[in-house]
Design an enzyme around this catalytic site. Structure first.
Site, PDB file in Angstrom:
ATOM      1  N   LYS A   9      -2.464  32.222  -1.712  1.00 54.18           N
ATOM      2  CA  LYS A   9      -2.831  33.427  -1.802  1.00 54.18           C
ATOM      3  C   LYS A   9      -3.772  33.436  -3.259  1.00 54.18           C
ATOM      4  O   LYS A   9      -3.720  32.451  -3.998  1.00 54.18           O
ATOM      5  CB  LYS A   9      -1.555  34.440  -2.058  1.00 54.18           C
ATOM      6  CG  LYS A   9      -0.817  34.599  -0.715  1.00 54.18           C
ATOM      7  CD  LYS A   9       0.431  35.447  -0.861  1.00 54.18           C
ATOM      8  CE  LYS A   9       1.232  35.735   0.443  1.00 54.18           C
ATOM      9  NZ  LYS A   9       2.532  36.730   0.197  1.00 54.18           N
ATOM     10  N   TYR A  49      -1.491  41.799   8.191  1.00 55.10           N
ATOM     11  CA  TYR A  49      -0.225  42.163   7.525  1.00 55.10           C
ATOM     12  C   TYR A  49       0.318  43.291   8.230  1.00 55.10           C
ATOM     13  O   TYR A  49       1.022  44.357   7.649  1.00 55.10           O
ATOM     14  CB  TYR A  49      -0.087  42.520   5.945  1.00 55.10           C
ATOM     15  CG  TYR A  49       0.119  41.226   5.383  1.00 55.10           C
ATOM     16  CD1 TYR A  49       1.143  40.488   5.613  1.00 55.10           C
ATOM     17  CD2 TYR A  49      -0.958  40.792   4.461  1.00 55.10           C
ATOM     18  CE1 TYR A  49       1.464  39.268   4.798  1.00 55.10           C
ATOM     19  CE2 TYR A  49      -0.634  39.449   3.808  1.00 55.10           C
ATOM     20  CZ  TYR A  49       0.528  38.835   3.883  1.00 55.10           C
ATOM     21  OH  TYR A  49       0.795  37.467   3.228  1.00 55.10           O
ATOM     22  N   ASN A 112       3.313  35.938  -4.688  1.00 53.51           N
ATOM     23  CA  ASN A 112       4.239  34.614  -4.554  1.00 53.51           C
ATOM     24  C   ASN A 112       3.674  33.652  -4.085  1.00 53.51           C
ATOM     25  O   ASN A 112       4.191  32.954  -3.643  1.00 53.51           O
ATOM     26  CB  ASN A 112       5.592  35.256  -3.763  1.00 53.51           C
ATOM     27  CG  ASN A 112       5.014  35.608  -2.411  1.00 53.51           C
ATOM     28  OD1 ASN A 112       3.777  35.839  -2.201  1.00 53.51           O
ATOM     29  ND2 ASN A 112       5.834  36.329  -1.617  1.00 53.51           N
ATOM     30  N   HIS A 115       1.750  32.318   1.725  1.00 53.94           N
ATOM     31  CA  HIS A 115       2.329  32.752   2.818  1.00 53.94           C
ATOM     32  C   HIS A 115       2.472  31.557   4.010  1.00 53.94           C
ATOM     33  O   HIS A 115       1.983  30.533   3.983  1.00 53.94           O
ATOM     34  CB  HIS A 115       1.183  33.712   3.558  1.00 53.94           C
ATOM     35  CG  HIS A 115       1.398  34.130   5.126  1.00 53.94           C
ATOM     36  ND1 HIS A 115       2.193  35.062   5.299  1.00 53.94           N
ATOM     37  CD2 HIS A 115       0.933  33.438   6.079  1.00 53.94           C
ATOM     38  CE1 HIS A 115       2.336  35.131   6.788  1.00 53.94           C
ATOM     39  NE2 HIS A 115       1.581  34.033   7.239  1.00 53.94           N
ATOM     40  N   GLU A 126      -1.510  33.756  14.219  1.00 57.28           N
ATOM     41  CA  GLU A 126      -2.223  33.527  12.942  1.00 57.28           C
ATOM     42  C   GLU A 126      -3.070  32.385  12.869  1.00 57.28           C
ATOM     43  O   GLU A 126      -4.208  32.689  12.201  1.00 57.28           O
ATOM     44  CB  GLU A 126      -1.158  33.522  11.818  1.00 57.28           C
ATOM     45  CG  GLU A 126      -0.177  34.713  11.528  1.00 57.28           C
ATOM     46  CD  GLU A 126       0.911  34.453  10.562  1.00 57.28           C
ATOM     47  OE1 GLU A 126       1.746  35.310  10.553  1.00 57.28           O
ATOM     48  OE2 GLU A 126       1.004  33.278   9.904  1.00 57.28           O
TER      49      GLU A 126
HETATM   50  P1  IDP Z   1       7.443  36.687   3.555  1.00 51.52           P
HETATM   51  O1  IDP Z   1       5.794  36.511   2.863  1.00 51.52           O
HETATM   52  O2  IDP Z   1       8.318  35.660   3.076  1.00 51.52           O
HETATM   53  O3  IDP Z   1       7.284  36.248   4.972  1.00 51.52           O
HETATM   54  P2  IDP Z   1       7.244  39.302   4.227  1.00 51.52           P
HETATM   55  O4  IDP Z   1       8.511  40.361   4.173  1.00 51.52           O
HETATM   56  O5  IDP Z   1       6.650  38.961   5.638  1.00 51.52           O
HETATM   57  O6  IDP Z   1       7.573  38.064   3.493  1.00 51.52           O
HETATM   58  O7  IDP Z   1       6.078  40.197   3.376  1.00 51.52           O
HETATM   59  C1  IDP Z   1       4.941  39.551   3.280  1.00 51.52           C
HETATM   60  C2  IDP Z   1       4.357  39.802   1.813  1.00 51.52           C
HETATM   61  O8  IDP Z   1       4.571  41.159   1.246  1.00 51.52           O
HETATM   62  C3  IDP Z   1       5.353  38.879   1.008  1.00 51.52           C
HETATM   63  O9  IDP Z   1       4.845  37.588   0.816  1.00 51.52           O
HETATM   64  C4  IDP Z   1       4.867  39.663  -0.620  1.00 51.52           C
HETATM   65  O10 IDP Z   1       3.953  39.220  -1.006  1.00 51.52           O
HETATM   66  C5  IDP Z   1       4.919  41.123   0.034  1.00 51.52           C
HETATM   67  N1  IDP Z   1       6.173  41.959  -0.230  1.00 51.52           N
HETATM   68  C6  IDP Z   1       7.349  41.914   0.470  1.00 51.52           C
HETATM   69  N2  IDP Z   1       8.350  42.448   0.214  1.00 51.52           N
HETATM   70  C7  IDP Z   1       7.877  43.000  -0.710  1.00 51.52           C
HETATM   71  C8  IDP Z   1       8.540  43.780  -1.722  1.00 51.52           C
HETATM   72  O11 IDP Z   1       9.548  44.366  -1.709  1.00 51.52           O
HETATM   73  N3  IDP Z   1       7.519  44.435  -2.851  1.00 51.52           N
HETATM   74  C9  IDP Z   1       6.400  43.848  -3.166  1.00 51.52           C
HETATM   75  N4  IDP Z   1       5.709  42.880  -2.191  1.00 51.52           N
HETATM   76  C10 IDP Z   1       6.557  42.299  -1.201  1.00 51.52           C
HETATM   77 MG    MG Z   2       6.335  37.396   6.594  1.00 47.27          MG
END
Ligand code: IDP
Ligand code: MG
Length: 138
Positions: A9, A49, A112, A115, A126
């Site tokens: 990212k 997304y 974070n 992905h 994807e």
């Molecule tokens: P993942 O990346 O671990 O699969 P997902 O629930 O699919 O997590 O969410 C996609 C992305 O959205 C996350 O990697 C993060 O960047 C962002 N995200 C997810 N949950 C939150 C949240 O509660 N607050 C802010 N950003 C979030």
């Molecule tokens: Mg996800």
């Protein structure tokens, strides 16, 4: 052999973590099939997304994902999807296991660093999303 999609990212690219992330991924037995750097348009990021549309964090997530270039990586290996998820760690870096990419490098729950596809079905979609027809031809 299973395939999965990794994205480094914008926060990872910006902090020069591309090599480090790829080193970790490769040393865990995942092999790079294809790789490219690109900047997501808002439209593409929203499409990628789309499952999160309407959620409280959606706008923040999209703003972040278009804030700079990303590196998208097609990976293959035994249990590639679950293996990558494991070495990435949980979504929130504060909750991720020590030694995982997100725990070591993630800044917060949005930024974070990586992905990874969450199941083999989504991985196929994807990979096709970023690598198009060549993804089927290989
Ligand atoms: P993942 O990346 O671990 O699969 P997902 O629930 O699919 O997590 O969410 C996609 C992305 O959205 C996350 O990697 C993060 O960047 C962002 N995200 C997810 N949950 C939150 C949240 O509660 N607050 C802010 N950003 C979030
Ligand atoms: Mg996800």
């Amino acid at each position: 052999m299973e395939e999965t999609l990794l994205i480094i990212k914008p926060d990872g690219v910006q902090r020069n973590l591309v090599g480090e992330v790829l080193r970790i991924v490769e040393s865990n037995g995942l092999q790079i099939v294809n790789i490219k750097m690109l900047k997501l348009s808002r439209e593409k990021a929203e499409e990628f997304y789309s499952v999160h549309k309407g959620k409280s964090f959606f706008e923040r997530l999209i703003n972040f994902m278009v804030s700079g270039p990303v590196v998208v990586v097609r990976l293959k290996g035994k249990n590639a999807v679950s293996k990558l998820r494991k070495i990435m760690g949980r979504t929130d870096p504060n909750e991720a296991e020590p030694g995982t990419i997100r725990r070591m490098y993630g800044l917060d729950v949005t930024r974070n660093t990586v992905h990874g596809s969450d199941n083999p079905e989504h991985a196929k979609k994807e990979i096709h999303f970023f690598f198009g027809e060549e993804a089927w031809e290989r």
